[in-house]
Design a protein around this motif. Structure first.
Motif, PDB file in Angstrom:
ATOM      1  N   ARG A  54       0.808  -1.228   0.000  1.00  4.29           N
ATOM      2  CA  ARG A  54       0.000   0.000   0.000  1.00  4.29           C
ATOM      3  C   ARG A  54       0.841   1.278   0.000  1.00  4.29           C
ATOM      4  N   ASN A  55       2.169   1.104  -0.125  1.00  2.00           N
ATOM      5  CA  ASN A  55       3.073   2.252  -0.139  1.00  2.00           C
ATOM      6  C   ASN A  55       2.875   3.135   1.101  1.00  2.00           C
ATOM      7  N   LEU A  56       2.838   2.483   2.268  1.00  2.00           N
ATOM      8  CA  LEU A  56       2.555   3.176   3.520  1.00  2.00           C
ATOM      9  C   LEU A  56       3.835   3.557   4.246  1.00  2.00           C
ATOM     10  N   ARG A  57       3.711   4.576   5.093  1.00  2.00           N
ATOM     11  CA  ARG A  57       4.793   4.948   6.010  1.00  2.00           C
ATOM     12  C   ARG A  57       4.606   4.135   7.296  1.00  2.00           C
ATOM     13  N   VAL A  58       5.705   3.823   7.956  1.00  2.00           N
ATOM     14  CA  VAL A  58       5.675   3.008   9.162  1.00  2.00           C
ATOM     15  C   VAL A  58       6.369   3.775  10.288  1.00  2.00           C
ATOM     16  N   ARG A  59       5.751   3.828  11.442  1.00  2.00           N
ATOM     17  CA  ARG A  59       6.392   4.416  12.622  1.00  2.00           C
ATOM     18  C   ARG A  59       6.821   3.278  13.536  1.00  2.00           C
ATOM     19  N   ILE A  60       8.095   3.265  13.865  1.00  2.00           N
ATOM     20  CA  ILE A  60       8.648   2.225  14.734  1.00  2.00           C
ATOM     21  C   ILE A  60       9.131   2.905  16.006  1.00  2.00           C
ATOM     22  N   THR A  61       8.628   2.433  17.121  1.00  2.00           N
ATOM     23  CA  THR A  61       8.999   2.994  18.413  1.00  2.00           C
ATOM     24  C   THR A  61       9.489   1.863  19.294  1.00  2.00           C
ATOM     25  N   GLY A  62      10.679   2.007  19.845  1.00  2.00           N
ATOM     26  CA  GLY A  62      11.219   1.000  20.745  1.00  2.00           C
ATOM     27  C   GLY A  62      10.861   1.309  22.181  1.00  2.00           C
ATOM     28  N   ALA A  63      10.878   0.282  23.002  1.00  2.00           N
ATOM     29  CA  ALA A  63      10.584   0.451  24.428  1.00  2.00           C
ATOM     30  C   ALA A  63      11.361  -0.590  25.219  1.00  2.00           C
ATOM     31  N   ALA A  64      11.527  -0.309  26.500  1.00  2.00           N
ATOM     32  CA  ALA A  64      12.145  -1.252  27.424  1.00  2.00           C
ATOM     33  C   ALA A  64      11.498  -1.055  28.791  1.00  2.00           C
ATOM     34  N   ASP A  65      11.427  -2.122  29.548  1.00  2.00           N
ATOM     35  CA  ASP A  65      10.778  -2.108  30.848  1.00  2.00           C
ATOM     36  C   ASP A  65      11.617  -1.341  31.869  1.00  2.00           C
ATOM     37  N   SER A  66      11.071  -0.291  32.424  1.00  2.00           N
ATOM     38  CA  SER A  66      11.817   0.537  33.374  1.00  2.00           C
ATOM     39  C   SER A  66      12.172  -0.220  34.656  1.00  2.00           C
ATOM     40  N   ALA A  67      11.499  -1.331  34.914  1.00  2.00           N
ATOM     41  CA  ALA A  67      11.774  -2.093  36.133  1.00  2.00           C
ATOM     42  C   ALA A  67      13.028  -2.954  36.010  1.00  2.00           C
ATOM     43  N   THR A  68      13.575  -3.085  34.821  1.00  2.00           N
ATOM     44  CA  THR A  68      14.687  -4.012  34.629  1.00  2.00           C
ATOM     45  C   THR A  68      15.990  -3.353  34.197  1.00  2.00           C
ATOM     46  N   SER A  70      18.483   0.657  34.005  1.00  2.00           N
ATOM     47  CA  SER A  70      18.618   2.091  34.233  1.00  2.00           C
ATOM     48  C   SER A  70      18.017   2.848  33.057  1.00  2.00           C
ATOM     49  N   PRO A  71      17.696   4.108  33.231  1.00  2.00           N
ATOM     50  CA  PRO A  71      17.163   4.895  32.115  1.00  2.00           C
ATOM     51  C   PRO A  71      18.108   4.911  30.909  1.00  2.00           C
ATOM     52  N   GLU A  72      19.410   4.979  31.142  1.00  2.00           N
ATOM     53  CA  GLU A  72      20.378   5.000  30.046  1.00  2.00           C
ATOM     54  C   GLU A  72      20.387   3.675  29.287  1.00  2.00           C
ATOM     55  N   LYS A  73      20.431   2.571  30.046  1.00  2.00           N
ATOM     56  CA  LYS A  73      20.424   1.242  29.414  1.00  2.00           C
ATOM     57  C   LYS A  73      19.124   1.022  28.646  1.00  2.00           C
ATOM     58  N   ASN A  74      18.009   1.420  29.246  1.00  2.79           N
ATOM     59  CA  ASN A  74      16.718   1.218  28.597  1.00  2.79           C
ATOM     60  C   ASN A  74      16.582   2.055  27.336  1.00  2.79           C
ATOM     61  N   ALA A  75      17.120   3.274  27.329  1.00  2.44           N
ATOM     62  CA  ALA A  75      17.073   4.106  26.121  1.00  2.44           C
ATOM     63  C   ALA A  75      17.870   3.450  25.006  1.00  2.44           C
ATOM     64  N   ALA A  76      19.039   2.918  25.326  1.00  4.51           N
ATOM     65  CA  ALA A  76      19.861   2.241  24.327  1.00  4.51           C
ATOM     66  C   ALA A  76      19.179   0.967  23.835  1.00  4.51           C
ATOM     67  N   LEU A  77      18.577   0.212  24.754  1.00  3.39           N
ATOM     68  CA  LEU A  77      17.890  -1.023  24.394  1.00  3.39           C
ATOM     69  C   LEU A  77      16.672  -0.727  23.516  1.00  3.39           C
ATOM     70  N   ALA A  78      15.907   0.283  23.872  1.00  2.00           N
ATOM     71  CA  ALA A  78      14.735   0.658  23.066  1.00  2.00           C
ATOM     72  C   ALA A  78      15.156   1.034  21.653  1.00  2.00           C
ATOM     73  N   LYS A  79      16.226   1.787  21.539  1.00  2.00           N
ATOM     74  CA  LYS A  79      16.724   2.187  20.216  1.00  2.00           C
ATOM     75  C   LYS A  79      17.197   0.962  19.431  1.00  2.00           C
ATOM     76  N   ALA A  80      17.891   0.048  20.080  1.00  3.31           N
ATOM     77  CA  ALA A  80      18.359  -1.172  19.417  1.00  3.31           C
ATOM     78  C   ALA A  80      17.187  -2.041  18.963  1.00  3.31           C
ATOM     79  N   ARG A  81      16.159  -2.137  19.775  1.00  7.92           N
ATOM     80  CA  ARG A  81      14.985  -2.928  19.400  1.00  7.92           C
ATOM     81  C   ARG A  81      14.271  -2.326  18.198  1.00  7.92           C
ATOM     82  N   ALA A  82      14.106  -1.014  18.202  1.00  9.84           N
ATOM     83  CA  ALA A  82      13.482  -0.344  17.060  1.00  9.84           C
ATOM     84  C   ALA A  82      14.332  -0.544  15.812  1.00  9.84           C
ATOM     85  N   GLY A  83      15.635  -0.467  15.964  1.00  9.67           N
ATOM     86  CA  GLY A  83      16.532  -0.698  14.835  1.00  9.67           C
ATOM     87  C   GLY A  83      16.431  -2.105  14.294  1.00  9.67           C
ATOM     88  N   HIS A  84      16.265  -3.067  15.188  1.00  5.17           N
ATOM     89  CA  HIS A  84      16.111  -4.466  14.761  1.00  5.17           C
ATOM     90  C   HIS A  84      14.827  -4.647  13.948  1.00  5.17           C
TER      91      HIS A  84
END
Length: 99
Positions: A54-68, A70-84
């Motif tokens: 359908r020639n659509l645009r896709v929004r990809i947002t990464g996330a990580a559980d704040s309970a597991t 640090s904020p820095e680790k989770n930001a990096a993990l969320a970005k890596a997941r979105a990249g994957h």
């Protein structure tokens, strides 16, 4: 039933004005970028195939559980997941400029 005709709705989706249905959630193994099981890959493939067809645009947002982590680790993990996910979608034919 919607008051918007289907062709108008598809045009709005194509312009990125409205999302196509609900979000597709992908679940990952704890603290990693590997999806939990093969149905997760199938969901990514289905979304990518629809975006290509359908020639659509896709929004990809990464996330990580704040309970597991640090904020820095989770930001990096969320970005890596979105990249994957973006990488998997690109392999299915979705151009990076549409993500």
């Amino acid at each position: 039933a919607s008051d918007i005709a289907l062709p108008v709705y598809l045009q709005e989706i194509g312009r990125g004005e409205v999302p196509l249905g609900p979000p597709v959630f992908v679940f990952f193994r704890l603290a990693g970028t590997h999806v939990t099981d093969s149905p997760q890959i199938l969901a990514i493939h289905a979304a990518a195939d629809l975006a290509v067809a359908r020639n659509l645009r896709v929004r990809i947002t990464g996330a990580a559980d704040s309970a597991t982590g640090s904020p820095e680790k989770n930001a990096a993990l969320a970005k890596a997941r979105a990249g994957h996910v973006a990488s998997l979608m690109e392999k299915r034919g979705v151009p990076r400029e549409r993500m």
